[in-house]
Design a protein around this motif. Structure first.
Motif, short mmCIF file in Angstrom:
data_model
loop_
_atom_site.label_atom_id
_atom_site.label_comp_id
_atom_site.label_asym_id
_atom_site.label_seq_id
_atom_site.Cartn_x
_atom_site.Cartn_y
_atom_site.Cartn_z
N LEU A 43 68.01 49.09 98.47
CA LEU A 43 68.58 50.54 98.88
C LEU A 43 69.75 50.49 97.87
CD1 LEU A 43 67.22 49.83 101.56
CD2 LEU A 43 69.19 50.60 102.74
N GLY A 44 70.02 49.64 97.04
CA GLY A 44 71.25 49.92 96.07
C GLY A 44 70.59 50.63 94.64
N TYR A 45 71.52 51.00 93.87
CA TYR A 45 71.13 51.69 92.56
C TYR A 45 70.14 50.70 91.67
CZ TYR A 45 71.33 54.14 88.05
OH TYR A 45 70.69 54.74 87.14
N GLN A 46 69.28 51.39 91.08
CA GLN A 46 68.27 50.52 90.11
C GLN A 46 68.32 51.11 88.82
OE1 GLN A 46 65.09 49.37 92.35
NE2 GLN A 46 66.03 50.06 94.42
N GLN A 47 68.11 50.38 87.74
CA GLN A 47 68.20 50.78 86.56
C GLN A 47 66.91 50.26 85.65
OE1 GLN A 47 70.67 53.00 85.04
NE2 GLN A 47 69.11 53.40 83.41
N SER A 48 66.35 51.12 85.01
CA SER A 48 65.15 50.96 84.50
C SER A 48 65.00 51.67 82.91
CB SER A 48 63.74 51.30 85.06
OG SER A 48 62.50 51.25 84.57
N ARG A 49 64.08 50.99 82.15
CA ARG A 49 63.81 51.79 80.92
C ARG A 49 62.46 51.24 80.36
NH1 ARG A 49 66.09 55.11 76.88
NH2 ARG A 49 65.02 54.98 74.97
N TYR A 50 61.55 52.05 79.75
CA TYR A 50 60.34 51.67 78.80
C TYR A 50 60.82 51.34 77.64
CZ TYR A 50 55.82 51.85 76.64
OH TYR A 50 54.70 51.65 75.98
N SER A 51 61.53 50.18 77.16
CA SER A 51 61.51 49.02 78.18
C SER A 51 62.75 48.25 77.66
CB SER A 51 60.54 47.97 77.85
OG SER A 51 59.18 48.17 78.03
N TYR A 52 63.34 47.57 78.69
CA TYR A 52 64.56 46.76 78.30
C TYR A 52 63.96 45.36 77.69
CZ TYR A 52 67.75 49.87 80.55
OH TYR A 52 68.64 51.06 80.83
N ALA A 53 64.00 45.25 76.31
CA ALA A 53 63.42 44.13 75.79
C ALA A 53 64.04 43.91 74.38
CB ALA A 53 61.87 44.33 75.76
N PRO A 54 64.17 42.46 74.20
CA PRO A 54 63.89 41.46 74.56
C PRO A 54 64.83 41.04 75.54
CG PRO A 54 65.01 41.26 72.72
CD PRO A 54 65.02 42.59 72.72
N GLY A 55 64.80 39.88 76.25
CA GLY A 55 65.57 39.44 77.34
C GLY A 55 67.13 39.49 76.83
#
Length: 703
Positions: A204-216
């Protein structure tokens, strides 16, 4: 003259030949109180086709009352079967699943054929990633009905003149629900198609994404920036670039040489991670997943009986046939070693299934599925719309087998009516435009009105560049969606909360702090959704179904039963009857002109928590009870809490409190009127905040 007479006869006969032929009704009756089942000729009422949408096969329990109003007319035209309902002109229609366009579905037509639809551009946005053969109807007096067309074949759902469902397949049953309110219809829809399980609280928390977070190393940078800037966030997402050559269940040895170590570092900072798994298996002889699938002959077949081969991210791929139980079991078994690397959740993408370079962006309609476990063999025309749901089912089963003590969090792009039993969803590849900002609300609402409470759009828009103003405005109201994730395409500009400078960052921080203050209430709403099937995000008409002024409102919305959210760009939106008192949650939220305005229903008690940066920091229970007494000085509200993880709540390890407020000798007092469950009360006391009409909340916002 003989020629003219002959021409007249030809013209008179041609329309008759083109008309669909009526399909007589074979049987009708009640499958449950207030739920009618209609079976056309060509089906055996005692042996209906298997229904992946329903949790149990429908059967007649009682005769159909003579006064039953809504009855379908069936017809056939070649390989097409139609069920049509004639409706009064003043009936308002909703639902129809994941769709673009208005909240009110009258005058619309959509195609039920799950489609990889980047930017919603294909077919004018009339077909997206999911299919829901379902319509919710609302009459002038506030009574309601639901129409469920029990067929997974490729279909059209036409709401331009009554409701007509036409599929490219054989005859199908129809279920009609009659209830006194739309909320009651949705509860019955949950009875029929199942309800979502209670998710882990961190989801239920906020979530962050991207195509893509890379590398580690880039993932670590994003995590550090959230914590350094004190912006609440629980989840970071890993798109396909973490893989070795886009081979599923693998890790890039250069960019992600130690996924377990990366996950451990992120866990130590209070983050969870969700990793993408697509259905396409690289058609490479030496690839371990391909080899193990070959041992089962696990693949969808082409018309000649060979495995279907189509291009996806890894190149040529083969596709698991999830209609077969043994293939689902094999797929489930692949998750154990993968999850052992410390991933917290799974993201099933591209599972329409999407295939590059084909005329329709998917497998051919005559591809073959083997079936089993009650599903008959059949063409892709029948099983395409179910592919994503069956994949999600297998994935969820694998997650439960690998970690039986943890609640799975799974997000799926493709789905069908009933897929809420297995996964949450989002509305796919939207764009960073004003159009998609505004239609995010009706899309989310109609998914909720179709049985899928855990959903939301990509905040800020996935495709294209966002401006700072657009991102800030989107986050300011999108922070209240059930699924709240910022996401961006590879070729789009950065869309983290801080990417547009300090002013936008401040707006986003305030919006997300407001969400986290609401966690006790939000978690209670999710529990209600899991128990009843009611949506978390609700249209205003659900609060007052007989009010015609609310029927088309698709800007303001309700979060649960008691909180009204009015985006800054919708200040003139109508409100449900009664008084709604303004609510401030964090310092500065009333001074920021981009923030959505929040209003608490008179007679409600809203449980609030403190400002935290992760759900792990949030205490159980409430630290503040915001009370909006009615004219008599009374108010009521509920608070649910449990461990936030695991399944002990099913055995009673939870606490559901009903609070009641009353004014005694001029003083507002709140008591625990009812307590359910055996979980002990949290140790911290709560403080009381009374909302008063006309109060300036900026002078004393609750802490």
């Amino acid at each position: 003259m003989p020629f003219l007479r002959a021409l007249f006869l030809v013209l008179a006969v041609l329309p008759l030949a083109a008309r669909p032929r009526p399909l007589p009704l074979k049987a009708a009756g009640l499958a449950a109180p207030g739920v009618a089942l209609f079976v056309p000729q060509g089906l055996d009422p005692a042996a209906l086709p298997p229904s992946p949408a329903l949790v149990a096969q429908p059967a007649f329990q009682a005769p159909l009352p003579h006064a039953w109003r809504l009855r379908p007319a069936f017809s056939q035209d070649g390989d097409r079967t139609t069920a049509r309902f004639r409706l009064p002109a003043d009936v308002d229609l909703y639902g129809t699943g994941e769709v673009t366009g208005p909240l009110r579905r009258n005058g619309t037509r959509i195609e039920l054929w799950n489609t990889d639809n980047y930017g919603y551009g294909k077919a004018g946005g009339r077909r997206l990633y999911q299919s829901h053969p379902w319509v919710l109807g609302l009459r002038r007096d506030g009574t309601a009905f639901g129409l469920l067309f029990d067929s997974s074949w490729k279909a059209d759902l036409d709401c331009r003149d009554g409701v007509a469902f036409t599929c490219r397949g054989p005859a199908f049953p129809v279920l009609v629900i009659e209830r006194a309110s739309p909320a009651a219809v949705l509860r019955t829809l949950g009875d029929l198609t199942g309800r979502m399980d209670l998710p882990p609280r961190w989801a239920l928390g906020y979530q962050q994404s991207r195509y893509s977070y890379a590398p580690g190393a880039r993932v670590r940078e994003i995590a550090a920036a959230f914590r350094a800037r004190r912006i609440p966030c629980d989840v970071l997402w890993l798109d396909i670039d973490y893989m070795d050559g886009y081979r599923i269940f693998t890790f890039d040895p250069k960019g992600f040489p130690d996924p377990a170590g990366l996950n451990a570092e992120l866990h130590a900072q209070g983050f969870r991670t969700v990793w993408m798994i697509d259905p396409g298996v690289k058609a490479e002889a030496g690839f371990a997943v391909r080899r193990s699938g070959d041992a089962l002959d696990a693949w969808v077949k082409d018309a000649s009986g060979a495995p279907c081969v189509g291009e996806v991210w890894p190149g040529d791929c083969v596709f698991p046939d999830f209609t077969r139980p043994e293939v689902r079991a094999w797929w489930a078994g692949l998750y154990g070693p993968f999850l052992a690397q410390g991933a917290d959740g799974i993201w099933n993408d591209m599972n329409e299934p999407a295939v590059f370079g084909t005329p329709d962006g998917t497998l051919p309609e005559d591809s073959r599925h083997g079936g089993g476990g009650g599903l008959p063999p059949g063409p892709h025309l029948r099983y395409h719309n179910l592919y994503g749901t069956l994949m999600a089912r297998a994935t969820r089963e694998g997650m439960l087998a690998a970690r039986p003590g943890l609640r799975p969090f799974l997000l799926t792009r493709a789905g069908f009516l009933g897929s809420q039993r297995y996964a949450a969803t989002w509305t796919g590849d939207n764009t960073s435009t004003e159009r998609d900002l505004r239609q995010a609300i009706p899309m989310t609402l109609n998914l909720g009105l179709s049985g899928q409470p855990f959903n939301g759009p990509d905040l800020g828009g996935y495709a294209g560049d966002a401006t700072g103003e657009l991102w800030a405005r989107w986050c300011a109201f999108g922070a209240f969606f059930p699924f709240a994730r910022g996401h961006a395409a590879k070729n789009a500009n950065a869309k983290e909360p801080w990417a547009f400078g300090p002013e936008v960052e401040r707006t986003c921080r305030i919006a997300l702090q407001r969400r986290y203050r609401l966690l006790p209430y939000l978690y209670t709403c999710f529990r209600e959704a899991a128990e009843t099937g009611l949506p978390v995000l609700r249209p205003l008409f659900l609060a007052d179904p007989a009010d015609p002024a609310l029927r088309q409102e698709a800007r303001a919305f309700l979060l649960g039963p008691d909180l009204l959210v009015v985006p800054a760009w919708a200040a003139d939106a109508p409100r449900p009857r009664g008084r709604w008192l303004p609510l401030s949650l964090v310092e500065g939220d009333l001074d920021d002109p981009l923030q959505a305005r929040l209003y608490l229903r008179e007679g409600a008690i809203l449980p609030l928590g403190p400002v935290v940066e992760t759900t792990a920091q949030a205490p159980e229970g409430a630290t503040t009870l915001a009370v909006a007494p009615d004219a008599a000085g009374h108010a009521e509200g509920r608070l649910y809490h449990d461990a936030g993880e695991g399944f002990a709540y099913r055995a009673g390890d939870y606490r559901l409190v009903t609070y009641r407020a009353s004014r005694v000798d001029g003083t507002l007092q709140v008591r625990e009127a009812r307590v359910e469950g055996r979980r002990p009360a949290p140790p911290q006391p709560w403080t009381l905040l009374e909302l008063r009409a006309g109060a300036d909340l900026r002078s004393a916002p609750p802490r």
